[in-house]
Design a protein around this motif. Sequence first.
Motif, PDB file in Angstrom:
ATOM      1  N   PHE A   1       0.830  -1.216   0.000  1.00 52.01           N
ATOM      2  CA  PHE A   1       0.000   0.000   0.000  1.00 52.01           C
ATOM      3  C   PHE A   1       0.860   1.260   0.000  1.00 52.01           C
ATOM      4  N   THR A   2       0.510   2.204  -0.854  1.00 48.70           N
ATOM      5  CA  THR A   2       1.147   3.519  -0.886  1.00 48.70           C
ATOM      6  C   THR A   2       0.090   4.575  -0.593  1.00 48.70           C
ATOM      7  N   PRO A   3       0.229   5.342   0.485  1.00 45.88           N
ATOM      8  CA  PRO A   3      -0.794   6.346   0.826  1.00 45.88           C
ATOM      9  C   PRO A   3      -0.994   7.368  -0.290  1.00 45.88           C
ATOM     10  N   ASN A   4      -2.230   7.746  -0.475  1.00 42.68           N
ATOM     11  CA  ASN A   4      -2.580   8.765  -1.460  1.00 42.68           C
ATOM     12  C   ASN A   4      -2.413  10.148  -0.818  1.00 42.68           C
TER      13      ASN A   4
ATOM     14  N   ASN B   1     -11.600  13.468  -1.236  1.00 43.71           N
ATOM     15  CA  ASN B   1     -12.796  13.021  -0.527  1.00 43.71           C
ATOM     16  C   ASN B   1     -13.477  14.143   0.255  1.00 43.71           C
ATOM     17  N   SER B   2     -13.086  15.390  -0.055  1.00 43.53           N
ATOM     18  CA  SER B   2     -13.714  16.576   0.552  1.00 43.53           C
ATOM     19  C   SER B   2     -13.664  16.549   2.076  1.00 43.53           C
ATOM     20  N   LEU B   3     -12.528  16.095   2.602  1.00 46.18           N
ATOM     21  CA  LEU B   3     -12.328  16.092   4.051  1.00 46.18           C
ATOM     22  C   LEU B   3     -11.666  17.385   4.472  1.00 46.18           C
TER      23      LEU B   3
ATOM     24  N   VAL C   1     -17.632   0.139   2.111  1.00 43.95           N
ATOM     25  CA  VAL C   1     -17.195  -0.900   1.173  1.00 43.95           C
ATOM     26  C   VAL C   1     -18.167  -0.952   0.007  1.00 43.95           C
ATOM     27  N   SER C   2     -17.639  -1.235  -1.176  1.00 43.99           N
ATOM     28  CA  SER C   2     -18.448  -1.172  -2.394  1.00 43.99           C
ATOM     29  C   SER C   2     -19.417  -2.336  -2.537  1.00 43.99           C
ATOM     30  N   ASN C   3     -19.218  -3.418  -1.767  1.00 41.88           N
ATOM     31  CA  ASN C   3     -20.149  -4.540  -1.879  1.00 41.88           C
ATOM     32  C   ASN C   3     -21.449  -4.292  -1.132  1.00 41.88           C
ATOM     33  N   LEU C   4     -21.543  -3.152  -0.426  1.00 42.15           N
ATOM     34  CA  LEU C   4     -22.780  -2.760   0.234  1.00 42.15           C
ATOM     35  C   LEU C   4     -23.349  -1.523  -0.465  1.00 42.15           C
ATOM     36  N   PRO C   5     -24.662  -1.361  -0.478  1.00 44.55           N
ATOM     37  CA  PRO C   5     -25.267  -0.230  -1.189  1.00 44.55           C
ATOM     38  C   PRO C   5     -24.931   1.112  -0.539  1.00 44.55           C
ATOM     39  N   ASP C   6     -24.800   2.141  -1.369  1.00 47.55           N
ATOM     40  CA  ASP C   6     -24.463   3.478  -0.877  1.00 47.55           C
ATOM     41  C   ASP C   6     -25.493   4.000   0.115  1.00 47.55           C
TER      42      ASP C   6
ATOM     43  N   GLU D   1     -11.434   2.615   0.836  1.00 48.45           N
ATOM     44  CA  GLU D   1     -10.263   3.443   1.130  1.00 48.45           C
ATOM     45  C   GLU D   1      -9.810   3.266   2.575  1.00 48.45           C
ATOM     46  N   ALA D   2     -10.028   2.086   3.146  1.00 47.42           N
ATOM     47  CA  ALA D   2      -9.737   1.878   4.567  1.00 47.42           C
ATOM     48  C   ALA D   2      -8.278   2.171   4.905  1.00 47.42           C
ATOM     49  N   TYR D   3      -7.346   1.734   4.052  1.00 48.82           N
ATOM     50  CA  TYR D   3      -5.935   1.931   4.359  1.00 48.82           C
ATOM     51  C   TYR D   3      -5.552   3.409   4.262  1.00 48.82           C
ATOM     52  N   ASN D   4      -6.072   4.110   3.263  1.00 47.19           N
ATOM     53  CA  ASN D   4      -5.818   5.553   3.189  1.00 47.19           C
ATOM     54  C   ASN D   4      -6.405   6.261   4.401  1.00 47.19           C
TER      55      ASN D   4
END
Length: 375
Positions: A169-172, A179-181, A223-228, A245-248
């Motif tokens: 993993f390489t941090p973004n 992500n508008s944080l 997570v993308s496997n669950l609905p927004d 994006e858990a690791y970021n």
Amino acid sequence: MKYYLIAGERSGDLHGSNLIKAIKQHDPDAEFRAWGGDMMQNAGAVLVKHYSKMAFMGFWEVAKNALTISGFLKECKTDLSAYRPDALILIDYAGFNMRMARFAHENGVQTFYYISPKVWAWNQNRALKLKRDVDRLFVIFPFEKAFFRRFDYEVDYVGNPLFDAIADFTPNPDFRTQNSLDPHKPIIALLPGSRRQEVEQMLTVMTSTKSQFPEYQYVIAGVSNLPDDLYKSFEDEGVKCVTNEAYNLLSVASAALVTSGTATLETALFNVPQVVCYKTGALSYLIARQLIRVPYISLVNLVAEKEAVKELIQNELTTERLTEELRAVLPGGARREVQLEDYCHVKALLGEKGASEKAGRLMVHYLTEALKAKK
């Protein structure tokens, strides 16, 4: 050679994808078919069933869905028989995969189990079933090798594959902006899990502490496997959500509230102080209390063999308790530095990267030897 892999949840999908890459290094002509997820598919497997269809949590919840699970088992057995792999590789997901191990054993399919079911936690005699049905077991915690030796079962300790995932993993650097944080507000990460049932339950109590920490921004690891729309009601209350994006998120978080599971260990490896949360249905919890044979539920504490991180379970998981424990691990909190020191000990016990490569190399070796012996 042909490999058939089965993983029933997101963490298994991650480790399965890295295992596929490792096997390819030692068996360039390898073919893969899998029950898993997007990561295993992207690594080169033909995906039969996505794990999101099979995610049931808790004894009662599994019992309620027994017919559905039985149908999945029948479908999987039929597909496995039709594919005729050289090896079946099972990844965690004990209830389903131990049944598949027995089926494979009875039908003469070479069977490998990567990331052992937690038989040391409850119903330890299941170790005998693993010994009967699994040709080679690959474990990821150092204490597991000694545990299985009690059953006269020699297993391969390969190290923990989380080191591989995190090392890759390489941090973004633009994570906050994209992500508008708020660039000036520190972050409390919320890791509620990857099953709809647990996410709904956990996020409600996790976000209930938000008013007590106005100087922090709360960010959900979605997570993308669950609905927004599962996360939308929380976003409407001022909680941000980032997807896959858990690791970021962990790379910039000051502290985290984490549902018990693999994420507790990932959080520790990122050096983020945490409070572990767990709640299930009342009946499932009562059954679990009778069966569980270990003193902790989080992997961090099990490896450390002490309460390195606070676990708030079932009725203990209240807004008041969670607020108190979170305050203790935030910067300036009474237990933050002690927890970080315990993380160092946990990392030393687990070793270093290379688990996926070692497991892949050994699987190719054992399978090659087994096929030679058949000739």
